[in-house]
Design a protein around this motif. Structure first.
Motif, PDB file in Angstrom:
ATOM      1  N   ARG A  57       0.819  -1.214   0.000  1.00 39.67           N
ATOM      2  CA  ARG A  57       0.000   0.000   0.000  1.00 39.67           C
ATOM      3  C   ARG A  57       0.854   1.265   0.000  1.00 39.67           C
ATOM      4  NH1 ARG A  57      -5.186  -0.792   1.771  1.00 39.67           N
ATOM      5  NH2 ARG A  57      -5.523   1.224   0.757  1.00 39.67           N
ATOM      6  N   LEU A  58       2.052   1.170   0.552  1.00 42.48           N
ATOM      7  CA  LEU A  58       2.976   2.295   0.627  1.00 42.48           C
ATOM      8  C   LEU A  58       4.364   1.822   0.201  1.00 42.48           C
ATOM      9  CD1 LEU A  58       2.001   3.882   4.077  1.00 42.48           C
ATOM     10  CD2 LEU A  58       1.739   4.987   1.850  1.00 42.48           C
ATOM     11  N   ALA A  59       5.238   2.781  -0.120  1.00 44.91           N
ATOM     12  CA  ALA A  59       6.651   2.490  -0.392  1.00 44.91           C
ATOM     13  C   ALA A  59       7.487   3.531   0.329  1.00 44.91           C
ATOM     14  CB  ALA A  59       6.933   2.527  -1.893  1.00 44.91           C
ATOM     15  N   TRP A  60       8.666   3.118   0.772  1.00 42.47           N
ATOM     16  CA  TRP A  60       9.537   4.035   1.508  1.00 42.47           C
ATOM     17  C   TRP A  60       9.941   5.236   0.652  1.00 42.47           C
ATOM     18  CZ3 TRP A  60       8.840   2.807   6.209  1.00 42.47           C
ATOM     19  CH2 TRP A  60       8.809   1.472   6.633  1.00 42.47           C
ATOM     20  N   THR A  61       9.935   5.058  -0.660  1.00 47.95           N
ATOM     21  CA  THR A  61      10.352   6.129  -1.567  1.00 47.95           C
ATOM     22  C   THR A  61       9.193   7.013  -2.024  1.00 47.95           C
ATOM     23  OG1 THR A  61      10.167   4.558  -3.408  1.00 47.95           O
ATOM     24  CG2 THR A  61      12.357   4.854  -2.426  1.00 47.95           C
ATOM     25  N   ASP A  62       7.975   6.753  -1.570  1.00 44.10           N
ATOM     26  CA  ASP A  62       6.857   7.652  -1.877  1.00 44.10           C
ATOM     27  C   ASP A  62       7.204   9.056  -1.399  1.00 44.10           C
ATOM     28  OD1 ASP A  62       5.450   5.522  -2.887  1.00 44.10           O
ATOM     29  OD2 ASP A  62       4.171   5.264  -1.118  1.00 44.10           O
ATOM     30  N   THR A  63       6.745  10.069  -2.137  1.00 40.24           N
ATOM     31  CA  THR A  63       7.098  11.451  -1.800  1.00 40.24           C
ATOM     32  C   THR A  63       5.895  12.252  -1.318  1.00 40.24           C
ATOM     33  OG1 THR A  63       6.697  12.305  -4.033  1.00 40.24           O
ATOM     34  CG2 THR A  63       8.914  11.429  -3.550  1.00 40.24           C
ATOM     35  N   ILE A  64       6.181  13.308  -0.575  1.00 40.75           N
ATOM     36  CA  ILE A  64       5.135  14.226  -0.139  1.00 40.75           C
ATOM     37  C   ILE A  64       4.424  14.823  -1.337  1.00 40.75           C
ATOM     38  CG2 ILE A  64       4.779  16.514   0.901  1.00 40.75           C
ATOM     39  CD1 ILE A  64       6.746  15.733   3.087  1.00 40.75           C
ATOM     40  N   GLY A  65       5.170  15.113  -2.404  1.00 44.01           N
ATOM     41  CA  GLY A  65       4.560  15.686  -3.591  1.00 44.01           C
ATOM     42  C   GLY A  65       3.470  14.822  -4.173  1.00 44.01           C
ATOM     43  N   ASP A  66       3.681  13.500  -4.155  1.00 41.72           N
ATOM     44  CA  ASP A  66       2.658  12.579  -4.663  1.00 41.72           C
ATOM     45  C   ASP A  66       1.554  12.342  -3.640  1.00 41.72           C
ATOM     46  OD1 ASP A  66       3.956  12.255  -7.108  1.00 41.72           O
ATOM     47  OD2 ASP A  66       5.172  10.589  -6.352  1.00 41.72           O
ATOM     48  N   ALA A  67       1.942  12.101  -2.394  1.00 42.26           N
ATOM     49  CA  ALA A  67       0.959  11.729  -1.375  1.00 42.26           C
ATOM     50  C   ALA A  67       0.036  12.883  -1.018  1.00 42.26           C
ATOM     51  CB  ALA A  67       1.668  11.239  -0.119  1.00 42.26           C
ATOM     52  N   TYR A  68       0.544  14.095  -1.084  1.00 40.24           N
ATOM     53  CA  TYR A  68      -0.243  15.257  -0.671  1.00 40.24           C
ATOM     54  C   TYR A  68      -0.646  16.140  -1.849  1.00 40.24           C
ATOM     55  CZ  TYR A  68       0.350  14.169   4.239  1.00 40.24           C
ATOM     56  OH  TYR A  68       0.283  13.549   5.479  1.00 40.24           O
ATOM     57  N   ALA A  69      -0.858  15.510  -2.986  1.00 32.64           N
ATOM     58  CA  ALA A  69      -1.373  16.247  -4.143  1.00 32.64           C
ATOM     59  C   ALA A  69      -2.709  16.888  -3.773  1.00 32.64           C
ATOM     60  CB  ALA A  69      -1.559  15.293  -5.328  1.00 32.64           C
ATOM     61  N   GLY A  70      -2.863  18.142  -4.117  1.00 31.19           N
ATOM     62  CA  GLY A  70      -4.079  18.869  -3.763  1.00 31.19           C
ATOM     63  C   GLY A  70      -3.945  19.675  -2.500  1.00 31.19           C
ATOM     64  N   VAL A  71      -2.858  19.439  -1.723  1.00 32.67           N
ATOM     65  CA  VAL A  71      -2.587  20.208  -0.514  1.00 32.67           C
ATOM     66  C   VAL A  71      -1.534  21.265  -0.856  1.00 32.67           C
ATOM     67  CG1 VAL A  71      -1.680  20.130   1.832  1.00 32.67           C
ATOM     68  CG2 VAL A  71      -3.136  18.275   0.987  1.00 32.67           C
ATOM     69  N   GLU A  72      -1.756  22.486  -0.447  1.00 29.01           N
ATOM     70  CA  GLU A  72      -0.796  23.547  -0.714  1.00 29.01           C
ATOM     71  C   GLU A  72       0.357  23.446   0.274  1.00 29.01           C
ATOM     72  OE1 GLU A  72      -0.678  28.445  -0.991  1.00 29.01           O
ATOM     73  OE2 GLU A  72      -2.596  27.361  -1.130  1.00 29.01           O
ATOM     74  N   PHE A  73       1.572  23.158  -0.238  1.00 32.24           N
ATOM     75  CA  PHE A  73       2.716  23.021   0.653  1.00 32.24           C
ATOM     76  C   PHE A  73       3.927  23.733   0.060  1.00 32.24           C
ATOM     77  CE2 PHE A  73       2.425  19.093  -1.917  1.00 32.24           C
ATOM     78  CZ  PHE A  73       3.650  19.140  -2.600  1.00 32.24           C
ATOM     79  N   ASP A  74       4.907  23.983   0.928  1.00 32.89           N
ATOM     80  CA  ASP A  74       6.157  24.573   0.475  1.00 32.89           C
ATOM     81  C   ASP A  74       6.761  23.642  -0.580  1.00 32.89           C
ATOM     82  OD1 ASP A  74       8.703  25.569   0.100  1.00 32.89           O
ATOM     83  OD2 ASP A  74       9.313  25.418   2.196  1.00 32.89           O
ATOM     84  N   PRO A  75       7.049  24.130  -1.789  1.00 29.55           N
ATOM     85  CA  PRO A  75       7.583  23.258  -2.843  1.00 29.55           C
ATOM     86  C   PRO A  75       8.850  22.510  -2.444  1.00 29.55           C
ATOM     87  CG  PRO A  75       6.922  25.378  -3.760  1.00 29.55           C
ATOM     88  CD  PRO A  75       6.829  25.506  -2.263  1.00 29.55           C
ATOM     89  N   ALA A  76       9.562  23.017  -1.445  1.00 31.73           N
ATOM     90  CA  ALA A  76      10.785  22.339  -1.011  1.00 31.73           C
ATOM     91  C   ALA A  76      10.508  20.959  -0.424  1.00 31.73           C
ATOM     92  CB  ALA A  76      11.529  23.201   0.012  1.00 31.73           C
ATOM     93  N   TYR A  77       9.260  20.680  -0.048  1.00 30.72           N
ATOM     94  CA  TYR A  77       8.903  19.361   0.489  1.00 30.72           C
ATOM     95  C   TYR A  77       8.585  18.345  -0.600  1.00 30.72           C
ATOM     96  CZ  TYR A  77       8.273  21.441   5.172  1.00 30.72           C
ATOM     97  OH  TYR A  77       8.465  22.067   6.374  1.00 30.72           O
ATOM     98  N   ALA A  78       8.456  18.757  -1.832  1.00 27.64           N
ATOM     99  CA  ALA A  78       7.892  17.902  -2.879  1.00 27.64           C
ATOM    100  C   ALA A  78       8.603  16.560  -3.019  1.00 27.64           C
ATOM    101  CB  ALA A  78       7.890  18.641  -4.212  1.00 27.64           C
ATOM    102  N   GLU A  79       9.931  16.542  -2.931  1.00 24.97           N
ATOM    103  CA  GLU A  79      10.684  15.307  -3.141  1.00 24.97           C
ATOM    104  C   GLU A  79      11.051  14.593  -1.840  1.00 24.97           C
ATOM    105  OE1 GLU A  79      11.052  14.007  -6.151  1.00 24.97           O
ATOM    106  OE2 GLU A  79       9.849  15.738  -6.799  1.00 24.97           O
TER     107      GLU A  79
END
Length: 335
Positions: A57-79
């Motif tokens: 269901r999850l992978a250690w390499t999943d990123t905030i950019g993918d998991a939190y799509a639709g949430v406004e976040f600091d772009p520095a968190y994307a990877e």
């Protein structure tokens, strides 16, 4: 109350000493009494996520950019990856909240626990990422990780931990929140320092909001926490338990030179974590080279006492010095 017995070839020594609360009429603590464990719960959040990784269901390499799509976040968190969040390398704020006033506002967030965590996580991800993200202990990071699992599964963090940790290990005296509640008023109370004395925590005193649950709002008993410690010990020495040995070993492996894996501090061969929200204190320690584990729970914020007790228990080891029981068998786990 003391219990010493062999379970599946492992020596388990459990003792309960002291009172559930201050006052002459307070009953003594029992082996099945519940204690708050603070940040020791971080490794439980990481363990739950590891089960989801094993399930695909999850992978250690999943990123905030993918998991939190639709949430406004600091772009520095994307990877930033899920593993980096669990290892405190995401650059998220150190503290769960920024100020006491904000803490009060977060406790009053509306909605279900999951909805409250979503609002809190959105606020944390909108906070600029720290410039130095090599290691920064972050309670907020574990709220991000806990809500990450909620977004993927559609289930609450509370339900996920109940299934993948408490249920998987048959921890029947473990749950979310403070031990003493209106439904369980006789359970141990935490204690605040009050001059040279201690004052018992009231049943409804010092609430912690759901935004904090994945980072450290769990209670458990000595027996249950010993079982949890033994499960991690089993994986570290190659015995399969509620997680595959290679998964446990991954959870306990920090980057070279780093002090922290996924919910575990690694120092000199000891895999440990302590935790406190200010009125209880807990310590868990696993030493794979000696095939042993120790847990200590107190209903006052007394970290030095926990360390002294843990060292004494490690020396005694369920029946005698030198890691042997009365019949010469090795002791593998004690609490």
């Amino acid at each position: 109350e003391v219990e010493c017995r062999w379970i599946n070839g492992i020596g388990v020594d459990v003792a309960a000493v002291g009172s559930r609360a201050t006052g002459a009429e307070a009953p003594d603590v029992l082996l099945d009494d519940r204690f708050h464990i603070g940040s020791v719960a971080k490794s439980m959040t990481a363990s739950m996520i590891a089960r989801l990784v094993e399930d695909g269901r999850l992978a250690w390499t999943d990123t905030i950019g993918d998991a939190y799509a639709g949430v406004e976040f600091d772009p520095a968190y994307a990877e930033v990856t899920l593993l980096e969040v669990l290892q405190h390398r995401a650059g998220l704020p150190q503290q769960l909240t920024i100020a006491d006033e904000e803490d009060e506002l977060l406790r009053a967030l509306p909605g279900t626990p999951t909805e409250q965590r979503a609002a809190y996580v959105a606020e944390m991800l909108a906070t600029p990422r720290l410039a130095d993200a090599t290691f920064q202990y972050s309670n907020a990071g574990y709220s991000v990780a806990g809500h990450w699992a909620e977004r993927v599964t559609g289930r609450s963090w509370e339900d996920l931990v109940q299934e993948h940790v408490f249920g998987a290990l048959r921890l029947r005296r473990s749950g979310i929140g403070w031990p003493a509640t209106p439904a369980r008023p006789a359970q141990p109370r935490g204690h605040f320092p009050d001059g040279s004395a201690l004052r018992a925590q009231g049943v409804d005193e010092y609430p912690l909001g759901p935004f904090m649950h994945p980072a450290g709002h769990v209670h458990t008993s000595a027996r249950d926490l010993a079982r949890y410690a033994a499960a991690h010990l089993n994986g570290l020495v190659g015995r399969e338990d509620f997680l595959l040995p290679e998964t446990v070993q991954f959870l306990h492996t920090p980057l070279p030179g780093a002090p922290y894996a996924c919910g575990w501090q690694i120092t000199g061969g000891k895999h440990a974590h302590d935790g406190s929200a200010g009125t209880f204190h807990a310590l868990i320690e696993v030493v794979p080279s000696e095939d042993r584990a120790v847990v200590v729970l107190t209903n006052a914020a007394l970290p030095d006492l926990c360390r002294v007790v843990a060292d004494a228990v490690a020396e005694r080891r369920c029946g005698g010095p030198g890691g042997e029981s009365g019949d010469g068998r090795p002791i593998r786990s004690s609490s």
